[in-house]
Each structure stands twice: as structure tokens, then as C-alpha cells.
Enzyme design. Structure first.
Site, PDB file in Angstrom:
ATOM      1  N   ASP A  36      42.490  47.167  36.878  1.00 56.46           N
ATOM      2  CA  ASP A  36      42.868  46.053  37.752  1.00 56.46           C
ATOM      3  C   ASP A  36      42.729  46.440  39.211  1.00 56.46           C
ATOM      4  O   ASP A  36      42.771  45.579  40.084  1.00 56.46           O
ATOM      5  CB  ASP A  36      44.324  45.648  37.488  1.00 56.46           C
ATOM      6  CG  ASP A  36      44.409  44.578  36.405  1.00 56.46           C
ATOM      7  OD1 ASP A  36      43.365  44.048  36.003  1.00 56.46           O
ATOM      8  OD2 ASP A  36      45.532  44.282  35.963  1.00 56.46           O
ATOM      9  N   ASP A  41      41.955  39.974  26.877  1.00 60.25           N
ATOM     10  CA  ASP A  41      42.967  40.730  27.615  1.00 60.25           C
ATOM     11  C   ASP A  41      44.113  41.124  26.687  1.00 60.25           C
ATOM     12  O   ASP A  41      44.248  40.604  25.557  1.00 60.25           O
ATOM     13  CB  ASP A  41      43.478  39.838  28.761  1.00 60.25           C
ATOM     14  CG  ASP A  41      44.046  40.608  29.933  1.00 60.25           C
ATOM     15  OD1 ASP A  41      44.264  41.823  29.794  1.00 60.25           O
ATOM     16  OD2 ASP A  41      44.278  39.983  30.984  1.00 60.25           O
TER      17      ASP A  41
END
Ligand code: DGJ
Length: 750
Positions: free
Chosen positions: A541, A471
Site C-alpha cells: 500500500d 483484496d
């Protein structure tokens, strides 16, 4: 021969059955650009294609024509490809042809990701050496033409052959001049949770550009642009596509000059960039891919998707079926312990899932996002048996174990920050800006990359880890590196990305069996540079199925569906609060690498049965969903966006799945028929509908249909009777499964 040099006409012709790219050494030695487009016969000369463009001016070389790698100061006032400041402060350059060579295969780029070939026969490369004797500068331009793809890979190497420093202010990876401006520029733009939406605008006099100055390719723009004829569709018409194999600051620009020609350039963003080129040293630009299609946007997608899937992604996972995963992020956020995780894994295993991914919160004191990044030490309060203990228990269930990391970051509240505050990016005399309560590590420093490699390889080596989600949750502010002198700070952003690539390179080499997935707060670094290391990426997301229609549609323009991780999540959706039926959530997430991002222990028995069926359905068609040819049929960006349809077809055209989605249910919902593409017209396909049912649409389509009928007449997607739709509600989805019937073999006589 794919690359032919004619000494007589001084032209290079790079050619395969799909495209031609033609260059010419001009009278005074500059390198001119003659043509890029559909394949031209190799038997003819094209030297006469020289276009005289600068009406009222001729450039200083007396050559008023498109230059292959344009430089400023010579009468070409358009945007340059290369700007180099010399010792006397001048930025005027005259690059002239010096020599060239042609070779089989494709060179790798030093320290940068790039497409590759697996055999010399797959591609040929032209290297052209240009020199500016007065500036002590050499530029090598590289063109690789793939034998069976309508695409050319380009990059440049810029060398200082003198005794004084040269400073590069701009070094594009590609510059291309087109003889007219009747084009629309297509870009993939958005923001967090709505990445890569399609934006199309006509070219106008002046320039149109997109780019990123955030230190990452960004949620906001993607390093991809296309120029399409206004009339071009998914199936027909001329389209050029340009993609940069790079994950940092970039610029993509199209400029129309007053006489109607256009220039496209793509490369590292020149804003804030410089590179000090010391005597004897060299700068390598990232690679750009330029593709041409006369079969519309669909043709362009075919070119990029197959090139990136088969010759950019690397490693054992490139063509392997990817596991169906369960990720605990939206199920637990930071609030978990081993017992809870194992309950999730056990439940997911029962539903057919194959990989359990432990997301953020397993290390340091990380119970929220304000602390501990950089302290990659397991939190024993949550996981008393450590990562290795948890991994063992997950594997004992018959699942693989995967882990989330965010290597490039450092929390102010962390041991690492106490020990190495100077490793955080920032200007020493100024406060650092926090983003998501964290700072960015200075990846341009070798000791930082070494430290991360040591810590992470220890973690990945000690436990049985099959998958890593890498990430990156904020962009760079106060760009500055303590390791660079004042006059080289402009190198920082590029050096940062080189450091990221180095860490990826070392870790993927050391752990070749781990499947890496890249992520940046969702889709904030979904780019070809990352794909070279991580064959799949967290697309966004935003897991809401309706939002995902646009996100996945846009992403599919330039990326293979095998690169798009797509998850089914709980409702009300955590990003937009929408309640979409479980089957619709799956019907969207199927077109990519499927995962679930919820707590399966909280599902009702009915929903568990549905999920088990979804996973089974997906696994039975996994290769078509992950590796098929993706075709866009009905766009969420057209009309009122109420309908979307797409399909994927196996390479042998024997299997396919069509997805049809309707946002709002309406009494007269629109075109009744959906024409398919990419099938074998002579084949007979058994059509079945998912979810199974006996409503009028299922009944109208179920049965055997000819490929020609499916493409020319189509499937029935709307009932003519408005009452038929009243039970369905909003956010509907239906999949149509296509399976070619075996044709009975004709008996041949002995
Ligand atoms: C952002 C990612 O996109 C999410 O999927 C999740 O991993 C969080 N970060 C964790 O902090």
C-alpha cells in the site's frame, strides 16, 4: 539421466548441470541425506559422504546421520520434519525405506498450488515410500528436479494405513541438513507499508526462525529464507534458497546444533496445527522449492524468478504484456460516482493508459470501510447503470475495465451477516474481534466457498470485466469453525487456505481471460501460493517511491518483477507525506507492472505531459520491464542507503534499462561509476538517458558503449564537480536505456 538409483550403494543421485541432491538408504533402512549443492559427476559413488553427527549418541536405529525426513524420539534432538501422535499417545517414529519409483514430469498436488511442467522432458520426479509398520504410517516423499534449473520441488504425502486415527502435529515440506553453520540467514521481513525488507543475521547455536500465525503469509514475514555464505554477494558465493508455495501459517527455521551442523526446515507452522488422519486418509503438505546457487544472491533470484514466472504462474496472462492501469483508490477513496469515474478513465485514456480499475466502494452501502462486505450488489446511487453500464462506457473509451473485490470478508453491518452470522469466523461463546471493522468468512466451509463462487461468477459473467483485484484486509482472530468437531479445530487455518485456493481455482478456470491481481492490505499475502492463481500482486500500500526502493528490492530477491504491481501516486504521498518528483515516482514504478493511482483530472498540464511521456516510455520497453532478467546493482540496505541501482535485461541481452536513485542530494555523492551486469560483453550498446537532458551526467553517458566497458568500467552516475548537482534536489532518479546496435553481417560468398 537426472535421477539415478544405485542398488549397490543404495543411493539416489538427482542431478542436472547445476545441482546434485544425494540420498542414501542406510543400513537399517532409514533414509539419509548425503548432499545438496553444486553438480557432482554422475559417474562416481558418494555413499561415503555419510556424516556421523550425533557425537555421544547414536540414534535408536544405530544411524547417527542426517535423516531426510527427521522424526522425534530416536536420538536426533533437533527440530523434526514430522510429528505424528499414535493411538497410544506415542510420538516416536521409525520411518524406513520401502520402495521408490522414478518418472518423467511432475505430479500436481491435490488441492494445492504448485509449480508444473509443460512437457515430460522438463523434469523428472523421484517418489520414495517410507513406512513405519508399528505406527501404520506411510510417507511418500516427492522430489522433482527440473532439467535446466538449480531447484528441486519437494512435498510429502502422509497416509494412515491402519485402523486407528493418527494425529499429525507437524508435517514440514522440506528439511535439509548442512554439514556446517558458516551461514547467514536472509529473510524478507517488515510490516504494513514496509513489506519484505532485507534482514540478514548470522546463524548461531540454537535456532533462528520466522513464520506467520495470522492465517496469511503476512506483511511481517515472507515464506522465503536463504542461507548465504557471509562472503556471498549478488554475483558470487554459495547461497541456498527455500520458498514455500503456500499462503497460510508457515514456519521457516534454521537450527545449529552443538557440533556445528545446521538444519533448515520449512512448512506449515506447527503451532496450533493438527490434522486428524483417519484410517485410509492422506495429508498432503504444500510444495517447497529448494534452490542452490554458487553465483550469489543474483543466481538465486534468477532461479526463483524464472521458475515462478514461467512454471508457477498460469493462464493466458502468464507471459502476456500486462496493461498499464489507472486505479481510482487513492484518487477518490469511497467518494465517487459514475461521472467522476468516467472523467478519470477519459483522462487516463488520453495519457495512454489501458485499463481502468474500480477499487473499493462500488457495492452495498459502502461509503466507508465499516459496512457491506459480503453484499456484492452494485450501489445504484453511485453507479446508476450498474457495473455493466460502467464497463461498457469505459470500453467505449478504448480501455478495459477491472474490478476490486474482497471475497473472504464480511462486515457486521451487512445483509450477509444478518442472514449468515455463523459464516463469520469466531468461537460461538466469545465476542469476535473486529479488524478494519470487519470479520473473516469461514472459507473452510464448502457452502461459503460455493456461495462466493456463485455470487462472484454472476458479477464477472454479467459485465465485461478484464481484471480483478482480489483484496484481503485483515488477519484471522478467534480461529474456529462451526463445521469442525472439537478434536479437529487445529485443522482450521489450513482448511481456510484450502478454501481460498478452491475459490481461486474455480474462478480462474471459469474466467480464464481475466487477469487476477492478489492483494492483502498491500503486500500481506505476496507469496508463491497466490502467484499460482494471480500472476501479479499489489506489492505494498506504500506508493512512496523512496519507500518502494527497499520494498521492491527485497521482493525481487524471490519473485519475478512481472509479479510486482507498482503505481505512481499523488504527492504529498498518502502514506508518508513525502513529496517526490513525478519522474522519480515513475522511474521506480517502471520496474514492475506499471499503474497510476491518482486522479489524473487534477494534474497540471505540465504533469500531464510528463505522465503521457512516462506511459509511452514504459510501453516501448514493457517486455524488458515486465519480463526481463532483474539484476540488483547497489543496495538501499547497505551503507547509509542513500543510493539504489538496479537493472533489467531482455533474454537476448539486446535491450536493458538501468535505474539509479539517490535519496538525498549531496555535494560529494559517492562512487562515480556504476558497473552493470548481465550484458553481452561483445555487444555495442547505444546508451540514452531518461529523463532526457544535457546535464554533465547525461552528456557523459550518452553514446555507444561496449558491453564489456559498461560491466567493467560502468556508467557515470556522479559528477566530480560538486556544483553540478546543486540544481537537482533530493529524491533524484535517472534511467539509462541500453539498446544493442545491430552488428553488420559479414558477407558470405555464394
Ligand atoms: C487495501 C488495498 O491494498 C488498497 O489498494 C485498496 O484496495 C484498499 N484495500 C481498499 O479498501
Amino acid at each position: 539421466m537426472p535421477i539415478v538409483w544405485s542398488a549397490e550403494s543404495q543411493t539416489f543421485h538427482l542431478r542436472n548441470d547445476r545441482i546434485s541432491y544425494i540420498l542414501r538408504v542406510l543400513e537399517h533402512g532409514a533414509l539419509g541425506q548425503l548432499y545438496f549443492g553444486g553438480a557432482l559427476s554422475e559417474a562416481r559413488s558418494y555413499a561415503h559422504l555419510l556424516r556421523r553427527e550425533f557425537v555421544g549418541f547414536s540414534n535408536r536405529l544405530g544411524e547417527p546421520v542426517p535423516l531426510e525426513y527427521p522424526t522425534p524420539g530416536s536420538g536426533d534432538y533437533r527440530v523434526p520434519a514430522l510429528v505424528v501422535e499414535q493411538a497410544d499417545g506415542s510420538r516416536v517414529l521409525d520411518l524406513r525405506y520401502a520402495s521408490h519409483r522414478v518418472f518423467s514430469g511432475k505430479p500436481a498436488l491435490t488441492n494445492l498450488p504448485s509449480t508444473y511442467v509443460e512437457g515430460y522432458g522438463e523434469a523428472d520426479t523421484l517418489e520414495i515410500l517410507l513406512a513405519d509398520v508399528a505406527a501404520d504410517l506411510e510417507v511418500r516423499l516427492y522430489y522433482t528436479i527440473f532439467n535446466d534449473r538449480p531447484a528441486i520441488a519437494r512435498h510429502a504425502r502422509i497416509r494412515n494405513v491402519g485402523h486407528s486415527r493418527l494425529t499429525i502435529h507437524c508435517a514440514m515440506s522440506v528439511s535439509l541438513d548442512l554439514p556446517d553453520s558458516d551461514w547467514e540467514m536472509l529473510q524478507l521481513s517488515g510490516a504494513w507499508a514496509r513489506e519484505r525488507h532485507l534482514v540478514v543475521r548470522p546463524l548461531q547455536p540454537g535456532s533462528a526462525s520466522i513464520g506467520s500465525l495470522r492465517g496469511a503469509s503476512s506483511h511481517h514475514q515472507n515464506p522465503f529464507v536463504a542461507l548465504k555464505r557471509p562472503s556471498a554477494t549478488e554475483e558470487a558465493g554459495e547461497v541456498y534458497g527455500f520458498s514455500l508455495v503456500y499462503s497460510g501459517n508457515f514456519l521457516a527455521e534454521a537450527e545449529v546444533e552443538p557440533f556445528g551442523t545446521s538444519r533448515v526446515r520449512l512448512g506449515i507452522h506447527p503451532e496450533g496445527f493438527l490434522w486428524a488422519l483417519e484410517p485410509g486418509s492422506e495429508f498432503v503438505t504444500p510444495e517447497a522449492i529448494a534452490a542452490y546457487s554458487d553465483a550469489g544472491l543474483g543466481g538465486l533470484t534468477d532461479a526463483f524468478a524464472s521458475l515462478f514466472r514461467d512454471r508457477l504462474a498460469r493462464g493466458v496472462w502468464r507471459n502476456q504484456p500486462r496493461p498499464v492501469l489507472i486505479n481510482n483508490w487513492e484518487g477518490t477513496y469511497f467518494d465517487f460516482d459514475e461521472e467522476k469515474l468516467l472523467a478519470i478513465a477519459t483522462s487516463a485514456k488520453e495519457l495512454g493508459m489501458e485499463l481502468f480499475v474500480l477499487d473499493d466502494g462500488w457495492f452495498g452501502q459502502r461509503d466507508d470501510d465499516t459496512t457491506s462486505l459480503g453484499d456484492w450488489v452494485v450501489n445504484r446511487a453511485k453507479l446508476p447503470d450498474g457495473l455493466d453500464g460502467l464497463a461498457r462506457k469505459v470500453e467505449a473509451l478504448g480501455m478495459r475495465f477491472g474490478l476490486w473485490i474482497e471475497p473472504e470478508m464480511i462486515s457486521r453491518r451487512s445483509q450477509l451477516f444478518s442472514d449468515h452470522a455463523d459464516w463469520a469466523v469466531g468461537v460461538p461463546s466469545r465476542a469476535r474481534t473486529e479488524g478494519r471493522s470487519q470479520y473473516v468468512l469461514d472459507m473452510s466451509r464448502h457452502e461459503v466457498v460455493d456461495h462466493l463462487y456463485n455470487v462472484l461468477s454472476e458479477i464477472l459473467g454479467r459485465s465485461s470485466i478484464s481484471y480483478v483485484k482480489w483484496d484481503m484486509n485483515r488477519n484471522i482472530t478467534e480461529p474456529f469453525s462451526a463445521s469442525l468437531p472439537a478434536d479437529r479445530q487445529g485443522e482450521f487455518m489450513h482448511r481456510y487456505i484450502l478454501g481460498v485456493y478452491e475459490l481461486y481455482e474455480r474462478l480462474t478456470r471459469a474466467f480464464p481471460n481475466i487477469l487476477f491481481e492478489s492483494c492483502a492490505g498491500g503486500g500481506g499475502r505476496f507469496d508463491p501460493g497466490m502467484l499460482a492463481y494471480a500472476p501479479q500482486a499489489w506489492t505494498s500500500d506504500d506508493t512512496d517511491a523512496i519507500e518502494r526502493l527497499k520494498i521492491q528490492w527485497g521482493t525481487s530477491l524471490a519473485y519475478p518483477i512481472s509479479s510486482m504491481a507498482a503505481h505512481v501516486s499523488a504527492v504529498p504521498n498518502h502514506q508518508v507525506g513525502r513529496i517526490v518528483p513525478l519522474q522519480t515516482r515513475a522511474a521506480v514504478a517502471f520496474f514492475g507492472v506499471l499503474g497510476y493511482e491518482l486522479d489524473p483530472t487534477t494534474l497540471t498540464d505540465d504533469d500531464r505531459a510528463l505522465v503521457a511521456d512516462q506511459v509511452k516510455y514504459y510501453k516501448a520497453r514493457r517486455e524488458v520491464f515486465q519480463g526481463g532478467r532483474f539484476l540488483r546493482l547497489r543496495s538501499p540496505f547497505e551503507g547509509d542507503g542513500n543510493e539504489t541501482a538496479w537493472m533489467t535485461v531482455s533474454a537476448d541481452r539486446k535491450r536493458g534499462v538501468v535505474g539509479h536513485y539517490r535519496v538525498l542530494n549531496r555535494p560529494h555523492p559517492g562512487p562515480a561509476r556504476l558497473k552493470l551486469r548481465g550484458l553481452d560483453p561483445a555487444a555495442s550498446y547505444r546508451v540514452s538517458v531518461w529523463p532526457a537532458g544535457d546535464d554533465p551526467i547525461a552528456t557523459a553517458n550518452t553514446g555507444v558503449r561496449g558491453g564489456d566497458e559498461l560491466m567493467k568500467v560502468g556508467l557515470v552516475v556522479s559528477s566530480e564537480d560538486p556544483w553540478d548537482s546543486r540544481d537537482r534536489g533530493d529524491f533524484g532518479a535517472r534511467l539509462f536505456d541500453l539498446e544493442a546496435e545491430e552488428t553488420s553481417r559479414r558477407r558470405t560468398r555464394p
